[in-house]
Design an enzyme around this catalytic site. Sequence first.
Site, PDB file in Angstrom:
ATOM      1  N   SER A  17     -64.239  18.057  13.802  1.00  8.87           N
ATOM      2  CA  SER A  17     -62.888  17.528  13.521  1.00  8.87           C
ATOM      3  C   SER A  17     -62.711  16.047  14.346  1.00  8.87           C
ATOM      4  O   SER A  17     -63.095  16.203  15.639  1.00  8.87           O
ATOM      5  CB  SER A  17     -61.713  18.131  13.754  1.00  8.87           C
ATOM      6  OG  SER A  17     -60.623  17.608  13.840  1.00  8.87           O
TER       7      SER A  17
ATOM      8  N   TYR B  46     -57.042  25.211  19.182  1.00  9.42           N
ATOM      9  CA  TYR B  46     -57.636  24.752  18.028  1.00  9.42           C
ATOM     10  C   TYR B  46     -58.610  23.593  18.242  1.00  9.42           C
ATOM     11  O   TYR B  46     -59.873  23.778  18.164  1.00  9.42           O
ATOM     12  CB  TYR B  46     -56.782  24.221  16.909  1.00  9.42           C
ATOM     13  CG  TYR B  46     -57.403  23.391  15.831  1.00  9.42           C
ATOM     14  CD1 TYR B  46     -58.410  24.108  14.820  1.00  9.42           C
ATOM     15  CD2 TYR B  46     -57.426  22.057  15.701  1.00  9.42           C
ATOM     16  CE1 TYR B  46     -58.938  23.472  13.951  1.00  9.42           C
ATOM     17  CE2 TYR B  46     -58.257  21.288  14.937  1.00  9.42           C
ATOM     18  CZ  TYR B  46     -58.812  22.151  13.862  1.00  9.42           C
ATOM     19  OH  TYR B  46     -59.545  21.293  13.115  1.00  9.42           O
TER      20      TYR B  46
ATOM     21  N   LYS C 271     -62.934  23.113  18.541  1.00 12.19           N
ATOM     22  CA  LYS C 271     -64.025  22.208  17.936  1.00 12.19           C
ATOM     23  C   LYS C 271     -64.794  21.488  19.204  1.00 12.19           C
ATOM     24  O   LYS C 271     -66.189  21.665  18.857  1.00 12.19           O
ATOM     25  CB  LYS C 271     -63.387  21.210  17.105  1.00 12.19           C
ATOM     26  CG  LYS C 271     -62.610  21.805  16.001  1.00 12.19           C
ATOM     27  CD  LYS C 271     -63.622  22.548  14.938  1.00 12.19           C
ATOM     28  CE  LYS C 271     -62.952  23.344  13.877  1.00 12.19           C
ATOM     29  NZ  LYS C 271     -63.860  24.127  13.103  1.00 12.19           N
TER      30      LYS C 271
HETATM   31  C1  UD1 Z   1     -54.748  17.091  13.037  1.00  8.80           C
HETATM   32  C2  UD1 Z   1     -55.978  16.578  13.591  1.00  8.80           C
HETATM   33  C3  UD1 Z   1     -57.259  16.810  12.689  1.00  8.80           C
HETATM   34  C4  UD1 Z   1     -57.068  18.689  12.597  1.00  8.80           C
HETATM   35  C5  UD1 Z   1     -55.867  18.773  11.944  1.00  8.80           C
HETATM   36  C6  UD1 Z   1     -55.853  20.309  11.665  1.00  8.80           C
HETATM   37  C7  UD1 Z   1     -55.904  14.456  15.044  1.00  8.80           C
HETATM   38  C8  UD1 Z   1     -56.250  12.908  14.964  1.00  8.80           C
HETATM   39  N1  UD1 Z   1     -55.893  15.093  13.731  1.00  8.80           N
HETATM   40  O1  UD1 Z   1     -54.625  16.440  11.773  1.00  8.80           O
HETATM   41  O2  UD1 Z   1     -58.235  16.727  13.328  1.00  8.80           O
HETATM   42  O3  UD1 Z   1     -58.378  18.863  11.903  1.00  8.80           O
HETATM   43  O4  UD1 Z   1     -54.695  18.285  12.715  1.00  8.80           O
HETATM   44  O5  UD1 Z   1     -54.594  20.434  11.085  1.00  8.80           O
HETATM   45  O6  UD1 Z   1     -55.693  15.143  15.898  1.00  8.80           O
HETATM   46  N2  UD1 Z   1     -46.814  14.216   9.282  1.00  8.80           N
HETATM   47  C9  UD1 Z   1     -45.504  14.030   8.891  1.00  8.80           C
HETATM   48  N3  UD1 Z   1     -44.638  15.001   8.211  1.00  8.80           N
HETATM   49  C10 UD1 Z   1     -45.549  16.402   7.885  1.00  8.80           C
HETATM   50  C11 UD1 Z   1     -46.684  16.611   8.220  1.00  8.80           C
HETATM   51  C12 UD1 Z   1     -47.412  15.477   8.784  1.00  8.80           C
HETATM   52  O7  UD1 Z   1     -44.828  13.068   9.302  1.00  8.80           O
HETATM   53  O8  UD1 Z   1     -44.614  17.102   7.439  1.00  8.80           O
HETATM   54  C13 UD1 Z   1     -47.696  13.131   9.807  1.00  8.80           C
HETATM   55  C14 UD1 Z   1     -48.009  13.549  10.903  1.00  8.80           C
HETATM   56  O9  UD1 Z   1     -47.447  13.179  12.005  1.00  8.80           O
HETATM   57  C15 UD1 Z   1     -49.457  12.800  11.179  1.00  8.80           C
HETATM   58  C16 UD1 Z   1     -49.847  12.796   9.651  1.00  8.80           C
HETATM   59  O10 UD1 Z   1     -48.760  12.938   8.850  1.00  8.80           O
HETATM   60  O11 UD1 Z   1     -48.826  11.402  11.561  1.00  8.80           O
HETATM   61  C17 UD1 Z   1     -50.822  13.383   9.240  1.00  8.80           C
HETATM   62  O12 UD1 Z   1     -50.624  14.975   9.879  1.00  8.80           O
HETATM   63  P1  UD1 Z   1     -51.518  16.210   9.372  1.00  8.80           P
HETATM   64  O13 UD1 Z   1     -51.769  16.054   7.868  1.00  8.80           O
HETATM   65  O14 UD1 Z   1     -50.866  17.202  10.164  1.00  8.80           O
HETATM   66  O15 UD1 Z   1     -52.814  15.869  10.010  1.00  8.80           O
HETATM   67  P2  UD1 Z   1     -53.129  15.286  11.427  1.00  8.80           P
HETATM   68  O16 UD1 Z   1     -52.145  15.865  12.694  1.00  8.80           O
HETATM   69  O17 UD1 Z   1     -53.765  13.975  11.699  1.00  8.80           O
END
Ligand code: UD1
Length: 339
Positions: free
Chosen positions: A125, A150, A154
């Site tokens: 990841s 987690y 990795k």
């Molecule tokens: C993170 C890790 C990724 C890992 C994954 C596991 C990083 C850059 N990425 O993904 O490597 O495999 O976790 O789950 O560290 N968001 C909202 N509202 C929500 C959900 C998400 O605003 O309800 C936003 C988050 O703040 C983020 C983006 O959407 O900015 C993506 O979030 P998400 O889908 O959870 O993935 P990552 O956190 O990027």
Amino acid sequence: MKILVTGGLGFIGSHTVVELQNEGFEVVVVDNLSNSSLDVLDGIEAITHKRPIFEEFDLREKPKVESFFQKYQDVAGVIHFAASKAVGESVEKPLLYYENNLGVLVYILQELKKKQRANFIFSSSCTVYGQADQMPITEESPVKPAESPYGNTKQVGEEIIKDSCKVNPQLKAIALRYFNPIGAHASGKIGELPIGVPQNLVPFITQTGMGLREQLSVFGDDYPTEDGTCIRDYIHVVDLAKAHVAALQRLLKDKNEANYEVFNLGTGKGSSVLEVIRSFERVSGQKLNYKIVDRRPGDVVQAYADTTKANKVLGWKAISTLDEAMESAWEWEKNVRSR
Ligand code: UD1
């Protein structure tokens, strides 16, 4: 040629099984159904007209791992997806994560050590980079101390494989560092099916679009980005699946330059949370109910890939746009709910 896909009924695993079967590989799936369901086998069969061999067991049971490799001595490659992946849960249950993500990895590598020749692809990841100092992120960007158990699994997983490759020259391995996989197969027959409340952005959006969730919380709009929300590299899962086939072919055809290699898998393009919401609204033709809330602890401001290495060396490129990926995710969500 027979390929073992662990976690092959999961989100990325199932799409990879489809691409492997499309390329003529014979696939054996091992899955414990902890975060997947048997229906996925039907979906794979409906798409490819071929049902993979399926062995249901938990890879934490070492004797079962040994018996598996006894039974399938002709496995030519292993793609290892089976792992737990919820950041928050890993903070609550670190030992579960270490056992599931690292114990199992060790058991598989111990079996591969017995073979004359072994090809191994590992699901890693972009989380290993933490908040990288420079964008886009190349494979040379430093690995930062993990923010969660987690993430640590990795990082340590990659180290375990690298160390094994050093002493077992017959073992060849590639770690694939995924950015943010989203979307679903164009057939609408397989896709992402989170159990319970989705932790990831896109399934939360599509479930909100369906009315299953009342409102999406956007975690922070005061980040130092153009619109204030975090930036990620969202990659269509089918593009991602195809990269696994390319990586496997590289090993099978002896094209690898070192017996342990890593590749970033992303599109190279960063999108903000608000851009993802706008994309959903475009492809679904409906407004999404969302509100801005506080930042989520542990989130990095931005992460998007430099994909030069994967493009040049693997001869692979992500081709789908954000809108195409969001449209496929939305089609899948509608299909699942009408079942
Ligand atoms: C993170 C890790 C990724 C890992 C994954 C596991 C990083 C850059 N990425 O993904 O490597 O495999 O976790 O789950 O560290 N968001 C909202 N509202 C929500 C959900 C998400 O605003 O309800 C936003 C988050 O703040 C983020 C983006 O959407 O900015 C993506 O979030 P998400 O889908 O959870 O993935 P990552 O956190 O990027």
